[in-house]
Enzyme design. Structure first.
Site, mmCIF file in Angstrom:
data_model
loop_
_atom_site.group_PDB
_atom_site.id
_atom_site.type_symbol
_atom_site.label_atom_id
_atom_site.label_comp_id
_atom_site.label_asym_id
_atom_site.label_seq_id
_atom_site.Cartn_x
_atom_site.Cartn_y
_atom_site.Cartn_z
ATOM 1 N N TYR A 231 -1.041 -1.030 10.526
ATOM 2 C CA TYR A 231 -1.260 -1.306 9.095
ATOM 3 C C TYR A 231 -0.110 -0.794 8.222
ATOM 4 O O TYR A 231 0.454 -1.537 7.423
ATOM 5 C CB TYR A 231 -2.580 -0.679 8.644
ATOM 6 C CG TYR A 231 -2.863 -0.840 7.164
ATOM 7 C CD1 TYR A 231 -3.286 -2.060 6.653
ATOM 8 C CD2 TYR A 231 -2.708 0.223 6.276
ATOM 9 C CE1 TYR A 231 -3.541 -2.224 5.305
ATOM 10 C CE2 TYR A 231 -2.962 0.074 4.925
ATOM 11 C CZ TYR A 231 -3.380 -1.152 4.440
ATOM 12 O OH TYR A 231 -3.620 -1.316 3.102
ATOM 13 N N SER B 142 0.850 -1.187 0.000
ATOM 14 C CA SER B 142 0.000 0.000 0.000
ATOM 15 C C SER B 142 0.888 1.239 0.000
ATOM 16 O O SER B 142 2.021 1.211 0.496
ATOM 17 C CB SER B 142 -0.868 0.007 1.261
ATOM 18 O OG SER B 142 -1.498 1.258 1.424
HETATM 19 N N1 LIG Z 1 -8.922 -0.310 -0.365
HETATM 20 C C1 LIG Z 1 -7.878 0.484 -0.502
HETATM 21 O O1 LIG Z 1 -8.026 1.689 -0.725
HETATM 22 C C2 LIG Z 1 -6.490 -0.082 -0.418
HETATM 23 C C3 LIG Z 1 -5.411 0.799 -0.523
HETATM 24 C C4 LIG Z 1 -4.121 0.276 -0.470
HETATM 25 C C5 LIG Z 1 -3.912 -1.082 -0.299
HETATM 26 N N2 LIG Z 1 -4.991 -1.915 -0.184
HETATM 27 C C6 LIG Z 1 -4.708 -3.338 -0.006
HETATM 28 O O2 LIG Z 1 -5.326 -4.061 -1.043
HETATM 29 C C7 LIG Z 1 -5.707 -5.353 -0.572
HETATM 30 C C8 LIG Z 1 -7.167 -5.568 -0.854
HETATM 31 O O3 LIG Z 1 -7.849 -4.468 -0.308
HETATM 32 P P1 LIG Z 1 -9.405 -4.212 -0.527
HETATM 33 O O4 LIG Z 1 -9.685 -2.800 -0.268
HETATM 34 O O5 LIG Z 1 -9.839 -4.852 -1.761
HETATM 35 O O6 LIG Z 1 -9.889 -4.957 0.790
HETATM 36 P P2 LIG Z 1 -11.278 -5.496 1.232
HETATM 37 O O7 LIG Z 1 -12.351 -5.054 0.316
HETATM 38 O O8 LIG Z 1 -11.369 -5.172 2.676
HETATM 39 O O9 LIG Z 1 -10.991 -7.024 1.025
HETATM 40 C C9 LIG Z 1 -10.010 -7.670 1.754
HETATM 41 C C10 LIG Z 1 -10.220 -9.128 1.543
HETATM 42 O O10 LIG Z 1 -9.317 -9.837 2.401
HETATM 43 C C11 LIG Z 1 -10.091 -10.774 3.118
HETATM 44 N N3 LIG Z 1 -9.569 -11.074 4.427
HETATM 45 C C12 LIG Z 1 -9.379 -10.224 5.452
HETATM 46 N N4 LIG Z 1 -8.953 -10.890 6.526
HETATM 47 C C13 LIG Z 1 -8.896 -12.198 6.174
HETATM 48 C C14 LIG Z 1 -8.544 -13.377 6.852
HETATM 49 N N5 LIG Z 1 -8.192 -13.382 8.143
HETATM 50 N N6 LIG Z 1 -8.592 -14.545 6.193
HETATM 51 C C15 LIG Z 1 -8.977 -14.589 4.898
HETATM 52 N N7 LIG Z 1 -9.336 -13.501 4.196
HETATM 53 C C16 LIG Z 1 -9.296 -12.315 4.836
HETATM 54 C C17 LIG Z 1 -11.436 -10.125 3.284
HETATM 55 O O11 LIG Z 1 -12.364 -11.125 3.633
HETATM 56 P P3 LIG Z 1 -13.669 -10.798 4.468
HETATM 57 O O12 LIG Z 1 -14.672 -10.458 3.419
HETATM 58 O O13 LIG Z 1 -13.967 -12.062 5.198
HETATM 59 O O14 LIG Z 1 -13.340 -9.654 5.388
HETATM 60 C C18 LIG Z 1 -11.623 -9.522 1.923
HETATM 61 O O15 LIG Z 1 -12.111 -10.426 0.988
HETATM 62 C C19 LIG Z 1 -5.364 -5.382 0.911
HETATM 63 O O16 LIG Z 1 -4.124 -6.009 1.106
HETATM 64 C C20 LIG Z 1 -5.275 -3.916 1.268
HETATM 65 O O17 LIG Z 1 -4.442 -3.690 2.375
HETATM 66 C C21 LIG Z 1 -6.258 -1.451 -0.240
#
Ligand SMILES: NC(=O)c1ccc[n+]([C@@H]2O[C@H](COP(=O)([O-])OP(=O)(O)OC[C@H]3O[C@@H](n4cnc5c(N)ncnc54)[C@H](OP(=O)(O)O)[C@@H]3O)[C@@H](O)[C@H]2O)c1
Length: 263
Positions: free
Chosen positions: A149, A137
């Site tokens: 984080y 990130s």
């Molecule tokens: N969103 C942003 O703006 C952003 C920015 C920078 C980086 N990122 C990174 O991009 C990646 C995806 O982000 P996103 O925004 O798409 O996230 P998201 O919508 O919150 O999705 C995260 C996914 O990871 C799963 N997860 C979380 N904890 C878990 C666990 N203990 N075991 C198995 N699965 C688990 C969640 O499952 P559940 O549905 O069960 O919770 C969900 O499907 C992450 O690594 C995040 O840090 C995101």
């Protein structure tokens, strides 16, 4: 057909990765703890000649993690691409954050990513092909909040930097994706989905294009790229200097060696 395993595939960026990889002709192994969400994505992506496995696992739990490691190590069903996407982020300051939430950030963002990578790489190296995408990130460079984080994502950047260097010449690649603020990417998008931020599909496209070019860092979005380019400059310079110094030492060593060593 190559096989890709994507963690956190039930929604968000993970579902965008799964969707694009399916279009590219991959069989898929979709991992998440949310069975309903996973089944929804899998049903959408299943098609003639394409296998989509669903692996329900909590990556913060030893049993769940072991199940995914076992799948990655299966020699008869090799995984060619591992996408370490699942991530947990807290919204509070460190001093008031719930300890279980902080621990989950470490367990999922660091421990699971490290262990799944460790499970996947030996087979990929044996087969002389494969790749790992680690979703980091922009917070790994510039933290917005004071919880664990940002530090965990800085670890992902450093880990990828180190391990990708050790993969040189193996035929296996590794890249860190520096994701900026993403638009809500629910699968399919609900009517109230946020329209702000980067388009997850475009982020995935940039990341896969960078991986194909052999890059070890992908930074979608020109604003994020401009900042990261500046922040990475000293490190890149240092790395180039170290490489040149190593090359110089190797050449000097070759010159010093006698052409016909005396017995
Ligand atoms: N969103 C942003 O703006 C952003 C920015 C920078 C980086 N990122 C990174 O991009 C990646 C995806 O982000 P996103 O925004 O798409 O996230 P998201 O919508 O919150 O999705 C995260 C996914 O990871 C799963 N997860 C979380 N904890 C878990 C666990 N203990 N075991 C198995 N699965 C688990 C969640 O499952 P559940 O549905 O069960 O919770 C969900 O499907 C992450 O690594 C995040 O840090 C995101």
């Amino acid at each position: 057909m190559p096989t890709a395993l994507v963690t956190g595939a039930s929604r968000g960026l993970g579902s965008a990765f799964a969707s694009r990889l399916a279009r590219d002709g991959h069989d898929l192994v979709l991992v998440d703890r949310d069975q309903t969400g996973l089944e929804r994505v899998a049903t959408f992506l299943r098609g003639p000649g394409r296998s989509v496995e669903v692996l329900v696992a909590d990556l913060s739990d030893e049993k769940g993690l072991a199940a995914v490691q076992t799948r990655l190590e299966a020699k008869d069903r090799p995984v060619d691409l591992l996408v370490n996407n699942a991530g947990v982020s807290g919204e509070t300051e460190f001093t008031v954050a719930d300890i279980a939430k902080l621990q989950a950030e470490i367990d999922v963002n660091i421990t699971a990513l490290m262990r799944l990578t460790r499970a996947a790489l030996p087979g990929m190296i044996d087969r002389h092909r494969g790749a790992v995408i680690n979703v980091a990130s922009f917070a790994g460079y510039l933290a917005g909040k004071g919880d664990a984080y940002a530090a965990s994502k800085a670890w992902v950047l450093s880990f990828t930097d180190t391990v990708s260097a050790s993969l040189e010449g193996t035929g296996v690649r590794m890249i860190a994706l520096v994701a900026g603020q993403l638009r809500n990417a629910m699968f399919p998008a609900p009517p109230d989905a946020s329209r702000d931020g980067l388009d997850p599909s475009a982020v995935v496209d940039t990341c896969l294009a960078d991986l194909a070019k052999g890059r070890t860092l992908s930074v979608p979005g020109w604003r994020y790229r401009a900042v990261v380019d500046v922040l990475e400059l000293p490190r890149r310079t240092l790395r180039t200097a170290a490489r040149l110094a190593r090359k110089g030492r190797d050449q000097a060593g070759t010159l010093r060696k006698p052409a016909h060593p005396q017995s």
